[in-house]
Motif scaffolding. Sequence first.
Motif, mmCIF file in Angstrom:
data_model
loop_
_atom_site.group_PDB
_atom_site.id
_atom_site.type_symbol
_atom_site.label_atom_id
_atom_site.label_comp_id
_atom_site.label_asym_id
_atom_site.label_seq_id
_atom_site.Cartn_x
_atom_site.Cartn_y
_atom_site.Cartn_z
ATOM 1 N N THR A 166 0.851 -1.191 0.000
ATOM 2 C CA THR A 166 0.000 0.000 0.000
ATOM 3 C C THR A 166 0.885 1.238 0.000
ATOM 4 O O THR A 166 1.877 1.297 0.736
ATOM 5 C CB THR A 166 -0.915 0.019 1.238
ATOM 6 O OG1 THR A 166 -1.747 -1.136 1.219
ATOM 7 C CG2 THR A 166 -1.778 1.274 1.261
ATOM 8 N N GLY A 182 -0.179 5.907 11.155
ATOM 9 C CA GLY A 182 -1.526 5.977 10.590
ATOM 10 C C GLY A 182 -1.869 4.730 9.801
ATOM 11 O O GLY A 182 -2.986 4.199 9.899
ATOM 12 N N TYR A 183 -0.905 4.243 9.027
ATOM 13 C CA TYR A 183 -1.123 3.014 8.256
ATOM 14 C C TYR A 183 -1.329 1.815 9.184
ATOM 15 O O TYR A 183 -2.243 1.001 8.976
ATOM 16 C CB TYR A 183 0.068 2.784 7.335
ATOM 17 C CG TYR A 183 0.120 1.416 6.705
ATOM 18 C CD1 TYR A 183 -0.803 1.041 5.726
ATOM 19 C CD2 TYR A 183 1.094 0.500 7.080
ATOM 20 C CE1 TYR A 183 -0.755 -0.217 5.141
ATOM 21 C CE2 TYR A 183 1.148 -0.764 6.504
ATOM 22 C CZ TYR A 183 0.226 -1.120 5.535
ATOM 23 O OH TYR A 183 0.271 -2.363 4.967
ATOM 24 N N ASN A 189 -2.409 1.738 12.310
ATOM 25 C CA ASN A 189 -3.704 1.812 13.001
ATOM 26 C C ASN A 189 -4.869 1.503 12.069
ATOM 27 O O ASN A 189 -5.915 1.003 12.516
ATOM 28 C CB ASN A 189 -3.882 3.203 13.615
ATOM 29 C CG ASN A 189 -3.019 3.394 14.850
ATOM 30 O OD1 ASN A 189 -2.900 2.497 15.681
ATOM 31 N ND2 ASN A 189 -2.399 4.566 14.975
ATOM 32 N N THR A 190 -4.690 1.784 10.782
ATOM 33 C CA THR A 190 -5.732 1.428 9.818
ATOM 34 C C THR A 190 -5.807 -0.088 9.641
ATOM 35 O O THR A 190 -6.906 -0.671 9.605
ATOM 36 C CB THR A 190 -5.447 2.092 8.457
ATOM 37 O OG1 THR A 190 -5.464 3.507 8.610
ATOM 38 C CG2 THR A 190 -6.503 1.694 7.422
ATOM 39 N N ILE A 191 -4.640 -0.732 9.529
ATOM 40 C CA ILE A 191 -4.616 -2.191 9.372
ATOM 41 C C ILE A 191 -5.079 -2.883 10.655
ATOM 42 O O ILE A 191 -5.866 -3.833 10.621
ATOM 43 C CB ILE A 191 -3.203 -2.674 8.992
ATOM 44 C CG1 ILE A 191 -2.760 -2.041 7.663
ATOM 45 C CG2 ILE A 191 -3.152 -4.193 8.896
ATOM 46 C CD1 ILE A 191 -3.621 -2.393 6.486
ATOM 47 N N GLU A 193 -7.213 -2.203 12.966
ATOM 48 C CA GLU A 193 -8.382 -1.484 13.464
ATOM 49 C C GLU A 193 -9.043 -2.196 14.649
ATOM 50 O O GLU A 193 -9.769 -1.572 15.432
ATOM 51 C CB GLU A 193 -9.402 -1.288 12.339
ATOM 52 C CG GLU A 193 -9.884 -2.582 11.704
ATOM 53 C CD GLU A 193 -10.849 -2.321 10.560
ATOM 54 O OE1 GLU A 193 -11.192 -1.125 10.355
ATOM 55 O OE2 GLU A 193 -11.261 -3.285 9.885
#
Length: 237
Positions: A106, A151-152, A154-156, A158
């Motif tokens: 990503t 940020g990446y 914490n997105t993965i 979740e």
Amino acid sequence: MLKLVLLVILALLAEQRSQALEENTEEHLFPPIHPNCTQSLTELLLLRQEAQLNRMSAAEEATTQVLKETLQTLVQVRDSLNALRNTAQGHTPTSEAVVECVSPFTRVGERCLLLALNKMHTWASARHFCAAYGADLAHFSDINEYVAVLGYINTINELKKSVSIWIGGSDEVEEDNWVWVTGELMPRGSPFWGTKDGYRPQPSDGRSQNCAVLWQPDQYYIHDVSCTYKSAPLCQM
């Protein structure tokens, strides 16, 4: 007979006098053109033509200069508008090509990342895992890159799974000389490294803990842990 001859002679003389008067009259009305007159008129016309051409050339040069200055102004206006548009859209000018990431990676900022949250590895095994994708463990050099990585993650993650994450830093070669896998020095101190027990700044455990991990119990601040610890690899292309 004599009278007739006299009359003829008088008539001839009168005719000759009349022709002489006509010639004198024509010469008076139409005097001969002086040889230099034609030359002077030609030179005058040439001078006037040359002056007109000079004026036209000067006007053309002035017009060209105005067009050049106008073009420069328009280029400056265009560049200023592009800069304002990029700023408004949150973009920054860069001479680098846009990064294209291939699945399963990503794009995160100017890098391609892959977090294998369900794959638990030692630090060395995590590097092998990333190498299979032509990548290595992730690294960052400033706070902006660090924030983008967080940020990446914490997105993965979740669901907030209690999984710490390997990154590509260690001091295995030289104690307390923390470097990335690229050979660059790692940033030290706050806000990158966390604390142990709320007061001991990391890294803090000497020769027994030589690999860097984003420690989930400490909100993904960097900690030093044993390189045999099992964590999820964060790969960077």
